[in-house]
Design a protein around this motif. Structure first.
Motif, PDB file in Angstrom:
ATOM      1  N   ASP A 113       4.020 -32.022  40.903  1.00 57.74           N
ATOM      2  CA  ASP A 113       5.249 -32.424  40.222  1.00 57.74           C
ATOM      3  C   ASP A 113       5.867 -33.659  40.883  1.00 57.74           C
ATOM      4  O   ASP A 113       6.419 -34.528  40.191  1.00 57.74           O
ATOM      5  CB  ASP A 113       6.257 -31.271  40.233  1.00 57.74           C
ATOM      6  N   ILE A 114       5.789 -33.758  42.201  1.00 57.30           N
ATOM      7  CA  ILE A 114       6.308 -34.938  42.907  1.00 57.30           C
ATOM      8  C   ILE A 114       5.537 -36.190  42.485  1.00 57.30           C
ATOM      9  O   ILE A 114       6.126 -37.256  42.242  1.00 57.30           O
ATOM     10  CB  ILE A 114       6.230 -34.729  44.433  1.00 57.30           C
ATOM     11  N   ILE A 115       4.221 -36.083  42.383  1.00 64.17           N
ATOM     12  CA  ILE A 115       3.394 -37.222  41.958  1.00 64.17           C
ATOM     13  C   ILE A 115       3.799 -37.670  40.560  1.00 64.17           C
ATOM     14  O   ILE A 115       3.983 -38.877  40.305  1.00 64.17           O
ATOM     15  CB  ILE A 115       1.898 -36.850  42.002  1.00 64.17           C
ATOM     16  N   LEU A 116       3.966 -36.725  39.657  1.00 65.98           N
ATOM     17  CA  LEU A 116       4.336 -37.063  38.284  1.00 65.98           C
ATOM     18  C   LEU A 116       5.700 -37.737  38.226  1.00 65.98           C
ATOM     19  O   LEU A 116       5.902 -38.697  37.466  1.00 65.98           O
ATOM     20  CB  LEU A 116       4.346 -35.796  37.413  1.00 65.98           C
ATOM     21  N   THR A 117       6.636 -37.256  39.028  1.00 67.22           N
ATOM     22  CA  THR A 117       7.980 -37.838  39.051  1.00 67.22           C
ATOM     23  C   THR A 117       7.939 -39.283  39.532  1.00 67.22           C
ATOM     24  O   THR A 117       8.577 -40.167  38.945  1.00 67.22           O
ATOM     25  CB  THR A 117       8.903 -37.002  39.945  1.00 67.22           C
ATOM     26  N   CYS A 118       7.195 -39.549  40.592  1.00 66.70           N
ATOM     27  CA  CYS A 118       7.106 -40.911  41.146  1.00 66.70           C
ATOM     28  C   CYS A 118       6.432 -41.871  40.169  1.00 66.70           C
ATOM     29  O   CYS A 118       6.890 -43.006  39.983  1.00 66.70           O
ATOM     30  CB  CYS A 118       6.348 -40.885  42.470  1.00 66.70           C
ATOM     31  N   VAL A 119       5.358 -41.412  39.530  1.00 66.20           N
ATOM     32  CA  VAL A 119       4.638 -42.274  38.572  1.00 66.20           C
ATOM     33  C   VAL A 119       5.537 -42.592  37.381  1.00 66.20           C
ATOM     34  O   VAL A 119       5.571 -43.737  36.902  1.00 66.20           O
ATOM     35  CB  VAL A 119       3.337 -41.601  38.111  1.00 66.20           C
ATOM     36  N   MET A 120       6.281 -41.607  36.890  1.00 64.71           N
ATOM     37  CA  MET A 120       7.165 -41.827  35.749  1.00 64.71           C
ATOM     38  C   MET A 120       8.266 -42.827  36.104  1.00 64.71           C
ATOM     39  O   MET A 120       8.585 -43.724  35.293  1.00 64.71           O
ATOM     40  CB  MET A 120       7.773 -40.501  35.310  1.00 64.71           C
ATOM     41  N   PHE A 175       8.140 -45.201  38.388  1.00 67.22           N
ATOM     42  CA  PHE A 175       7.523 -46.519  38.560  1.00 67.22           C
ATOM     43  C   PHE A 175       7.215 -47.155  37.207  1.00 67.22           C
ATOM     44  O   PHE A 175       7.435 -48.360  37.004  1.00 67.22           O
ATOM     45  CB  PHE A 175       6.250 -46.392  39.385  1.00 67.22           C
ATOM     46  N   SER A 176       6.727 -46.372  36.251  1.00 70.35           N
ATOM     47  CA  SER A 176       6.389 -46.925  34.936  1.00 70.35           C
ATOM     48  C   SER A 176       7.642 -47.351  34.173  1.00 70.35           C
ATOM     49  O   SER A 176       7.607 -48.318  33.398  1.00 70.35           O
ATOM     50  CB  SER A 176       5.595 -45.909  34.120  1.00 70.35           C
ATOM     51  N   LEU A 177       8.750 -46.643  34.379  1.00 69.02           N
ATOM     52  CA  LEU A 177      10.006 -47.055  33.755  1.00 69.02           C
ATOM     53  C   LEU A 177      10.424 -48.430  34.271  1.00 69.02           C
ATOM     54  O   LEU A 177      10.904 -49.280  33.515  1.00 69.02           O
ATOM     55  CB  LEU A 177      11.095 -46.020  34.042  1.00 69.02           C
ATOM     56  N   LEU A 178      10.212 -48.670  35.567  1.00 68.76           N
ATOM     57  CA  LEU A 178      10.512 -49.980  36.153  1.00 68.76           C
ATOM     58  C   LEU A 178       9.641 -51.063  35.512  1.00 68.76           C
ATOM     59  O   LEU A 178      10.126 -52.152  35.178  1.00 68.76           O
ATOM     60  CB  LEU A 178      10.285 -49.926  37.666  1.00 68.76           C
ATOM     61  N   ILE A 179       8.359 -50.781  35.318  1.00 68.98           N
ATOM     62  CA  ILE A 179       7.450 -51.737  34.671  1.00 68.98           C
ATOM     63  C   ILE A 179       7.923 -52.042  33.248  1.00 68.98           C
ATOM     64  O   ILE A 179       7.928 -53.198  32.806  1.00 68.98           O
ATOM     65  CB  ILE A 179       6.013 -51.191  34.651  1.00 68.98           C
ATOM     66  N   PHE A 180       8.346 -51.012  32.528  1.00 66.73           N
ATOM     67  CA  PHE A 180       8.833 -51.194  31.165  1.00 66.73           C
ATOM     68  C   PHE A 180      10.042 -52.122  31.128  1.00 66.73           C
ATOM     69  O   PHE A 180      10.155 -52.997  30.261  1.00 66.73           O
ATOM     70  CB  PHE A 180       9.183 -49.828  30.574  1.00 66.73           C
ATOM     71  N   LEU A 181      10.946 -51.961  32.096  1.00 71.11           N
ATOM     72  CA  LEU A 181      12.139 -52.807  32.154  1.00 71.11           C
ATOM     73  C   LEU A 181      11.792 -54.251  32.494  1.00 71.11           C
ATOM     74  O   LEU A 181      12.444 -55.188  32.017  1.00 71.11           O
ATOM     75  CB  LEU A 181      13.123 -52.243  33.183  1.00 71.11           C
ATOM     76  N   ILE A 182      10.752 -54.462  33.288  1.00 69.28           N
ATOM     77  CA  ILE A 182      10.327 -55.818  33.655  1.00 69.28           C
ATOM     78  C   ILE A 182       9.890 -56.601  32.415  1.00 69.28           C
ATOM     79  O   ILE A 182      10.084 -57.820  32.329  1.00 69.28           O
ATOM     80  CB  ILE A 182       9.185 -55.764  34.695  1.00 69.28           C
ATOM     81  N   GLY A 183       9.314 -55.920  31.437  1.00 69.53           N
ATOM     82  CA  GLY A 183       8.828 -56.597  30.233  1.00 69.53           C
ATOM     83  C   GLY A 183       9.899 -56.903  29.205  1.00 69.53           C
ATOM     84  O   GLY A 183       9.573 -57.361  28.099  1.00 69.53           O
ATOM     85  N   ARG A 184      11.169 -56.691  29.522  1.00 73.62           N
ATOM     86  CA  ARG A 184      12.268 -56.807  28.566  1.00 73.62           C
ATOM     87  C   ARG A 184      12.284 -58.137  27.813  1.00 73.62           C
ATOM     88  O   ARG A 184      12.486 -58.177  26.599  1.00 73.62           O
ATOM     89  CB  ARG A 184      13.590 -56.608  29.297  1.00 73.62           C
ATOM     90  N   SER A 185      12.058 -59.245  28.493  1.00 69.49           N
ATOM     91  CA  SER A 185      12.182 -60.558  27.854  1.00 69.49           C
ATOM     92  C   SER A 185      11.038 -60.861  26.881  1.00 69.49           C
ATOM     93  O   SER A 185      11.145 -61.787  26.077  1.00 69.49           O
ATOM     94  CB  SER A 185      12.248 -61.654  28.924  1.00 69.49           C
ATOM     95  N   SER A 186       9.956 -60.104  26.942  1.00 65.36           N
ATOM     96  CA  SER A 186       8.816 -60.384  26.064  1.00 65.36           C
ATOM     97  C   SER A 186       8.800 -59.508  24.813  1.00 65.36           C
ATOM     98  O   SER A 186       7.941 -59.676  23.952  1.00 65.36           O
ATOM     99  CB  SER A 186       7.501 -60.171  26.838  1.00 65.36           C
ATOM    100  N   TYR A 187       9.762 -58.594  24.669  1.00 66.36           N
ATOM    101  CA  TYR A 187       9.762 -57.676  23.535  1.00 66.36           C
ATOM    102  C   TYR A 187      10.427 -58.286  22.299  1.00 66.36           C
ATOM    103  O   TYR A 187      11.281 -59.182  22.399  1.00 66.36           O
ATOM    104  CB  TYR A 187      10.489 -56.373  23.884  1.00 66.36           C
ATOM    105  N   ARG A 188      10.051 -57.762  21.144  1.00 62.74           N
ATOM    106  CA  ARG A 188      10.763 -58.007  19.895  1.00 62.74           C
ATOM    107  C   ARG A 188      11.523 -56.739  19.527  1.00 62.74           C
ATOM    108  O   ARG A 188      10.964 -55.649  19.574  1.00 62.74           O
ATOM    109  CB  ARG A 188       9.790 -58.384  18.774  1.00 62.74           C
ATOM    110  N   TYR A 189      12.775 -56.881  19.154  1.00 64.60           N
ATOM    111  CA  TYR A 189      13.649 -55.736  18.935  1.00 64.60           C
ATOM    112  C   TYR A 189      14.052 -55.654  17.466  1.00 64.60           C
ATOM    113  O   TYR A 189      14.132 -56.670  16.768  1.00 64.60           O
ATOM    114  CB  TYR A 189      14.921 -55.848  19.794  1.00 64.60           C
ATOM    115  N   ARG A 190      14.310 -54.437  17.010  1.00 67.82           N
ATOM    116  CA  ARG A 190      14.855 -54.208  15.670  1.00 67.82           C
ATOM    117  C   ARG A 190      16.231 -53.570  15.805  1.00 67.82           C
ATOM    118  O   ARG A 190      16.390 -52.571  16.514  1.00 67.82           O
ATOM    119  CB  ARG A 190      13.956 -53.280  14.854  1.00 67.82           C
ATOM    120  N   ALA A 191      17.215 -54.161  15.135  1.00 66.89           N
ATOM    121  CA  ALA A 191      18.568 -53.600  15.185  1.00 66.89           C
ATOM    122  C   ALA A 191      18.618 -52.312  14.371  1.00 66.89           C
ATOM    123  O   ALA A 191      17.996 -52.222  13.304  1.00 66.89           O
ATOM    124  CB  ALA A 191      19.568 -54.612  14.634  1.00 66.89           C
ATOM    125  N   PRO A 192      19.327 -51.281  14.850  1.00 66.81           N
ATOM    126  CA  PRO A 192      19.470 -50.045  14.068  1.00 66.81           C
ATOM    127  C   PRO A 192      20.199 -50.331  12.764  1.00 66.81           C
ATOM    128  O   PRO A 192      21.096 -51.195  12.709  1.00 66.81           O
ATOM    129  CB  PRO A 192      20.273 -49.123  14.994  1.00 66.81           C
TER     130      PRO A 192
END
Length: 594
Positions: free
Chosen positions: A226-233, A235-252
């Motif tokens: 469970d500790i491994i899964l928590t750390c990986v999750m 870290f991946s959230l951080l990677i997702f945030l790094i890509g913010r400027s390259s995304y295309r967004y749709r307004a609700p």
């Protein structure tokens, strides 16, 4: 509403292809620049966090039946029902999460919020194992009666993960597909491949989850996993945030159900009006008023709903009429799309019931078979699920790289084959899986009879289960990927997160249906003599249950084919990218007022 700072330079023809005009925005809320946003450069960040989430989900889900029987000491029938309940909730919650993403929060925000809830669930799961007051037992993790507090906190953590998955799954996959422009020929083809490679990333996380994570659970303890899964999750959230400027967004865009209700109300209120002799007389806004939305062509089915688009007064007054009295052709066609999906959703449920057996009975079968390889190494039971992931990767790769190019040349269809044809082939594989599973289980019971209940089927290699896992994996490469593409592509553009949620709800409803079927079969067979579901597998008759599933799924396939042949796909009025070009702002983008 759009507002440009400068008009486009008529001489810059090539410049018109630089901007994306599909109602998406960049991170500064402007028209996105094609070369710096979206496509594979953005979707790779998104696939990375999907890899992490699937690592966590399958590391937990495939071991859940073993945790409930070994640590919490539930009997097999109760444990399987609890797994199905949790799986059902986990795959039905995306209906709520997808609605919030499409209507109010936006997909990007929903992904971040759901990841945080998911992380909370993983943290609580860690605490339930390590905090002295929450541990299963006082001194040892092996005990006959675990603490009640541990059971309560454990299920609290599991259902927090369900809630997190409810926002994560529909929003993330639809957000990934949003990175490709349907009005651009090259990106449209890339989107068709996106769902294939999305599932390859998913399967990679699955394989690591049911090998490395399950090995840690089996040979170290559940808490370390469970500790491994928590750390990986995290870290991946951080990677997702790094890509913010390259995304295309749709307004609700607000509740997607309101326009459908408006169409229904308008159609009922005009039910006595004569149908126009020419469908072109039905109301539609002009493309200059459409705010970059895609328009749907009129279809002849469900003509009653067309009355919502009949103009009662002068056409010049159409825009002043209430949307509860007059709907556009596009809104009417969107309502038709949802209605046409209902039978497809219903008749894919038996496929989901077959798929749910892989994480319950299939895994439990592997647990009581010979799992040793080489010099005494023993495969953890959930690791057998790797074969299904391998089968899916092979299926997706062969389909995308070999079948599609050949079928495109033979049929002239850009997809190679229709989406529902792909789903139908996957359902055929599920029928074959259940037949093979029944034969293998019958063989296993014969081995138990020969060796006695003490030794049981330990003399039978776990790789007897390999064919059924591989075949269901092949089927998933057709049916599951096809269902994802179908529910994303065929819903209205404003409901694409909810569309992915509809795909997941097939699996969720199927899990509940599987539990209900177990209850019914158990009661019927108990009355007729001996239940097919005993206290353990050796006293059960899963071979007969698998045969029942094969018959039900086979008969259902014939009905599915009938509806698939009659189905009308979404008919979008194509608009070339160059024709919807908008002027540039001073900083290189067209400003959008949202």
């Amino acid at each position: 509403m759009e507002k440009n700072k400068h008009d486009a330079n008529p001489g810059e023809v090539n410049d018109k292809m630089k901007w994306v005009h599909d109602s998406s925005l960049d991170h500064r809320r402007r028209v996105p620049l094609r070369t710096s946003t979206g496509s594979w450069k953005a979707s790779l960040f998104i696939i990375a966090i999907e890899f992490s989430e699937r690592l966590s989900y399958f590391g937990i889900a495939t071991s859940l039946v073993l945790y409930l029987t070994k640590v919490i000491h539930q009997d097999l029938k109760t444990a399987v029902k609890n797994v199905n309940y949790w799986s059902g909730v986990t795959t039905l919650m995306p209906l709520f999460g997808g609605f919030l993403a499409d209507a109010y929060l936006g997909r990007y925000t929903t992904v971040i919020a759901s990841c945080i809830i998911y992380l909370m669930g993983l943290v609580v799961l860690c605490l339930s194992w390590f905090l002295p007051g929450l541990k299963p037992c006082d001194h040892s993790n092996m005990c006959s009666e675990p603490r009640r507090i541990h059971e309560v906190v454990f299920f609290l953590a599991m259902y927090l993960i369900s809630i997190g998955t409810g926002g994560h799954k529909p929003s993330l996959e639809s957000f990934g597909a949003d990175q490709f422009d349907d009005n651009h020929a090259e990106e449209r083809r890339q989107k068709m491949s996106f769902f294939n490679w999305w599932n390859c990333g998913l399967c990679s996380g699955l394989i690591l989850g049911v090998t490395l994570i399950v090995y840690v659970q089996d040979h170290v303890n559940w808490g370390v996993a469970d500790i491994i899964l928590t750390c990986v999750m995290a870290f991946s959230l951080l990677i997702f945030l790094i890509g913010r400027s390259s995304y295309r967004y749709r307004a609700p865009t607000g509740s997607p159900f309101t326009p459908m209700l408006q169409v229904l109300v308008a159609a009922i209120s005009k039910r006595k009006l004569p149908y126009p002799s020419n469908p072109t007389q039905l109301y539609e806004v002009s493309k200059s008023e459409g705010n970059r939305e895609r328009f749907l062509a009129h279809t002849k089915k469900l003509k009653f709903l067309d009355k919502a688009a009949i103009l009662e007064n002068d056409g010049n007054l159409a825009q002043k009429q209430s949307p509860w009295k007059l709907a556009t052709v596009t809104k009417v066609e969107e309502m038709k799309l949802i209605i046409n999906m209902i039978p497809i959703w219903v008749f894919t449920l038996p496929f989901g019931v077959c798929a749910s057996q892989t994480t319950t009975f299939f895994i439990k079968q592997g647990a009581i078979m010979d799992r040793k390889i080489g010099n005494g190494f023993e495969i953890p039971p959930p690791s057998i699920f790797t074969l299904a992931a391998i089968g899916m990767i092979i299926s997706v790769t062969v389909y995308d790289k070999l079948l599609v190019p050949v079928l495109r040349r033979l049929t002239g269809n850009e997809r190679g084959m229709n989406i529902l044809q792909r789903i139908g082939f996957g359902m055929l594989f599920s029928v074959i899986t259940m037949i093979v599973a029944a034969l293998v289980e019958k063989k296993r019971l014969q081995v138990v009879d020969m060796n006695g209940p003490l030794k049981g089927s330990l003399s039978m290699s776990v790789f007897w289960l390999a064919p059924q896992f591989l075949i269901i994996g092949f089927g998933d490469g057709f049916a599951l990927v096809g269902l994802q593409e179908y529910f994303y592509d065929q819903v209205p553009d404003s409901m694409r997160s909810l569309g992915i949620a509809l795909y997941l709800s097939v699996l969720g409803a199927a899990s509940f249906l599987s539990s209900l079927l177990i209850i019914i079969v158990d009661q019927v067979t108990t009355k007729s003599g001996k239940s097919w579901f005993g206290k353990d597998l050796n006293s059960s008759r899963l071979d007969k249950f698998y045969c029942l599933l094969a018959i039900m799924t086979g008969l259902n396939l014939f009905v599915f084919v009938f509806f698939a042949r009659e189905y009308s796909y979404k008919n979008v009025q194509k608009v070339a990218v160059a024709d919807c070009y908008e002027g540039k702002s001073d900083d290189g983008g067209a400003e959008i007022m949202v």
